[in-house]
Enzyme design. Structure first.
Site, PDB file in Angstrom:
ATOM      1  N   HIS A  82      -8.525  14.985  -5.566  1.00 41.91           N
ATOM      2  CA  HIS A  82      -8.891  16.009  -4.577  1.00 41.91           C
ATOM      3  C   HIS A  82      -9.814  15.390  -3.538  1.00 41.91           C
ATOM      4  O   HIS A  82     -10.780  14.713  -3.882  1.00 41.91           O
ATOM      5  CB  HIS A  82      -9.585  17.191  -5.257  1.00 41.91           C
ATOM      6  CG  HIS A  82      -9.546  18.433  -4.408  1.00 41.91           C
ATOM      7  ND1 HIS A  82      -8.651  19.461  -4.627  1.00 41.91           N
ATOM      8  CD2 HIS A  82     -10.273  18.797  -3.329  1.00 41.91           C
ATOM      9  CE1 HIS A  82      -8.837  20.409  -3.724  1.00 41.91           C
ATOM     10  NE2 HIS A  82      -9.821  20.031  -2.915  1.00 41.91           N
ATOM     11  N   ASP A 161     -12.720  31.571  -4.258  1.00 41.35           N
ATOM     12  CA  ASP A 161     -12.632  30.418  -3.347  1.00 41.35           C
ATOM     13  C   ASP A 161     -11.681  30.726  -2.194  1.00 41.35           C
ATOM     14  O   ASP A 161     -11.956  30.350  -1.045  1.00 41.35           O
ATOM     15  CB  ASP A 161     -12.184  29.152  -4.084  1.00 41.35           C
ATOM     16  CG  ASP A 161     -12.029  27.984  -3.113  1.00 41.35           C
ATOM     17  OD1 ASP A 161     -13.038  27.627  -2.476  1.00 41.35           O
ATOM     18  OD2 ASP A 161     -10.906  27.477  -2.937  1.00 41.35           O
ATOM     19  N   ARG A 168     -15.206  30.386   5.545  1.00 34.36           N
ATOM     20  CA  ARG A 168     -15.856  29.142   6.013  1.00 34.36           C
ATOM     21  C   ARG A 168     -15.069  28.512   7.153  1.00 34.36           C
ATOM     22  O   ARG A 168     -15.649  27.961   8.093  1.00 34.36           O
ATOM     23  CB  ARG A 168     -15.967  28.142   4.853  1.00 34.36           C
ATOM     24  CG  ARG A 168     -17.053  28.479   3.856  1.00 34.36           C
ATOM     25  CD  ARG A 168     -16.941  27.592   2.622  1.00 34.36           C
ATOM     26  NE  ARG A 168     -17.086  26.186   2.909  1.00 34.36           N
ATOM     27  CZ  ARG A 168     -16.469  25.208   2.224  1.00 34.36           C
ATOM     28  NH1 ARG A 168     -15.659  25.493   1.232  1.00 34.36           N
ATOM     29  NH2 ARG A 168     -16.661  23.959   2.536  1.00 34.36           N
ATOM     30  N   SER A 183     -16.400  24.983  -4.109  1.00 32.93           N
ATOM     31  CA  SER A 183     -15.002  25.195  -3.713  1.00 32.93           C
ATOM     32  C   SER A 183     -14.085  24.230  -4.465  1.00 32.93           C
ATOM     33  O   SER A 183     -13.097  24.634  -5.088  1.00 32.93           O
ATOM     34  CB  SER A 183     -14.870  24.982  -2.202  1.00 32.93           C
ATOM     35  OG  SER A 183     -13.527  24.906  -1.819  1.00 32.93           O
ATOM     36  N   LYS A 187     -11.850  25.103  -8.412  1.00 38.18           N
ATOM     37  CA  LYS A 187     -10.392  24.970  -8.537  1.00 38.18           C
ATOM     38  C   LYS A 187     -10.040  23.937  -9.611  1.00 38.18           C
ATOM     39  O   LYS A 187      -9.105  24.109 -10.370  1.00 38.18           O
ATOM     40  CB  LYS A 187      -9.781  24.560  -7.197  1.00 38.18           C
ATOM     41  CG  LYS A 187      -9.752  25.715  -6.209  1.00 38.18           C
ATOM     42  CD  LYS A 187      -9.123  25.319  -4.888  1.00 38.18           C
ATOM     43  CE  LYS A 187      -9.937  24.331  -4.122  1.00 38.18           C
ATOM     44  NZ  LYS A 187     -10.364  24.693  -2.798  1.00 38.18           N
TER      45      LYS A 187
HETATM   46  N1  URA Z   1     -11.469  20.928  -0.221  1.00 32.64           N
HETATM   47  C1  URA Z   1     -11.766  22.125  -0.799  1.00 32.64           C
HETATM   48  O1  URA Z   1     -10.997  22.630  -1.609  1.00 32.64           O
HETATM   49  N2  URA Z   1     -12.898  22.722  -0.455  1.00 32.64           N
HETATM   50  C2  URA Z   1     -13.782  22.197   0.416  1.00 32.64           C
HETATM   51  O2  URA Z   1     -14.801  22.789   0.662  1.00 32.64           O
HETATM   52  C3  URA Z   1     -13.471  20.955   1.022  1.00 32.64           C
HETATM   53  C4  URA Z   1     -12.291  20.341   0.690  1.00 32.64           C
END
Ligand code: URA
Length: 431
Positions: A82, A161, A168, A183, A187
């Site tokens: 990620h 989220d 955001r 965030s 996940k």
């Molecule tokens: N990826 C995400 O899922 N959240 C963020 O805040 C930044 C990148």
């Protein structure tokens, strides 16, 4: 408890309790707290930060705001990478089919664009017919059958989220350490992956401008992940210039496909192989060096590209784009940006280029905006390259008539030097 008191507390720089954070997240998901109140709280968090405990509680509340996915019925090691986000970051689209071809299982959930940074879900959605919205059952079936699924957040995964991310995106609150940690990690924790590698970017084309902030972000995410027993690591990578050459949804998909065919730009290729080898070695499937070798084989023998094609077709898309990228949507016009002087390219403002790409229509300025998938920028020269006055610096792919403001912006972000300039390193550190 009431939300106005919570907003005021954070506005005044005080720490929120677990109960207050839970109250906000519950109200946000149920709709009893208005988006404008959550936006005000997000701005207060952005301005005043959160301590480690608050960040942990926020991550926890967001993780449990929806379903927890159970991938235990998928045999094999489930891996995920990620990114904290950056301009031109199409790494996952090239990387995940390669690691899946090497035997890891990939059930990847990605996000959409965030501010001036693109998002994998929007990029994948630019492939004609491709669906990124699969049910949990469909994801599990697909991963069992072909080893890979790349999707957006399924129905009820981290609904908190989903809402916060969208707020955001349009309220100037993207670049906040606790908001990024919660965030990304909510996940990751709600998904059943065994191994996680975080690509934490620094530079003006990312959420963290300096490398120290990026390291703090990486350590904070690793600490949260470890508290939940995850096998997690991170790399700190550069976003002082855009990654690769393409910025914009379809253009980035094309570059990811080129990379899968072994023809990708050097920096993207390096990042793909380094993060893939980290994932595969952490997963215990290969040593780091063996992983690099096997990944190369899977690219050279075409298996990785074939797997992307199969995945696209399984998800309803036109898999032929993998063999023939000219089938991807194209913009009506392409304009050339030419060097205004001779010299070495000393800098390319990544953030400004991400914003320019948004101006062209590749991102959202308001939550309801529709993305124009075919537009964006393809860089012809990057930092360290020598150019003569009049050489082509970049191609702007656009559907609206060319605007002078776009040309001016491109020229203001390009800095020249009379003396040679070293191209920046892509991978700074592995943690
Ligand atoms: N990826 C995400 O899922 N959240 C963020 O805040 C930044 C990148």
């Amino acid at each position: 408890m009431n939300i106005i008191e919570i907003i005021e507390k954070k506005r005044d720089g005080l720490a929120l309790s677990e109960a207050e954070i839970d109250y906000w997240i519950k109200g946000l998901c149920e709709g009893s707290i208005a988006d404008y109140q959550s936006s005000a709280l997000l701005m207060a968090i952005y301005l005043n930060g959160m301590n480690d405990e608050e960040t942990f509680y926020l991550t926890k509340a967001m993780t449990y705001s929806g379903d927890m996915l159970d991938f235990s019925m998928i045999d094999g090691v489930k891996v995920d990478k990620h990114s904290s986000g950056g301009v031109g970051d199409k790494t996952s689209i090239a990387l995940m089919p390669i690691v899946a071809a090497c035997g890891a299982k990939v059930a990847k959930m990605s996000g959409g664009a965030l501010g001036f940074m693109g998002g994998t879900v929007d990029k994948l959605s630019s492939i004609p017919g491709m669906s990124v919205f699969l049910t949990t059952e469909e994801i599990i079936e697909q991963v069992k059958e072909i080893g890979i699924a790349m999707v957006g957040q399924t129905g009820n995964l981290c609904p908190a989220d989903k809402k916060i991310y969208a707020l955001r995106d349009v309220t100037g609150t993207v670049n906040s350490l606790p908001l990024i940690v919660s965030s990304i990690m909510s996940k990751k924790l709600a998904c059943g992956d065994d191994v996680i590698v975080l690509d934490v970017k620094y530079g003006d084309g990312s959420a963290m401008v300096n490398i120290i902030d990026a390291e703090n972000l990486a350590r904070s995410m690793i600490s949260v992940g470890k508290q939940y027993g995850k096998n997690i690591g991170a790399c700190i990578t550069s976003m002082v210039q855009p990654l690769g050459k393409a910025i914009g949804n379809v253009l980035e998909v094309k570059e990811a496909i080129d990379t899968l065919h072994g023809n990708g730009p050097e920096d993207l290729n390096e990042l793909v192989f380094m993060s893939g080898a980290q994932l595969l070695s952490k997963a215990g499937l290969y040593t780091y060096d063996e992983a690099v070798k096997v990944m190369k084989e899977k690219v050279e023998n075409g298996e990785a590209a074939k797997l992307l094609k199969t995945m696209i077709e399984k998800q309803g898309g036109d898999g032929r784009v993998v063999d023939d990228t000219s089938l991807l949507p194209r913009s009506a016009m392409i304009s050339e940006m030419r060097a205004e002087q001779s010299g070495y390219i000393a800098g390319l403002g990544s953030r400004a280029l991400g914003e320019l790409s948004m101006d062209l229509g590749a991102g959202r300025k308001n939550a309801e905006d529709k993305i124009d998938y075919s537009v964006g920028i393809v860089l012809n020269r990057k930092v360290g390259d020598y150019v003569e006055k009049g050489d082509i610096l970049a191609y702007i792919h656009h559907n609206r008539p060319l605007e002078k403001a776009w040309i001016d912006k491109y020229h203001t972000v390009t800095r020249y030097s009379e003396v040679p300039v070293k191209a920046p390193k892509i991978v700074e550190k592995v943690i």
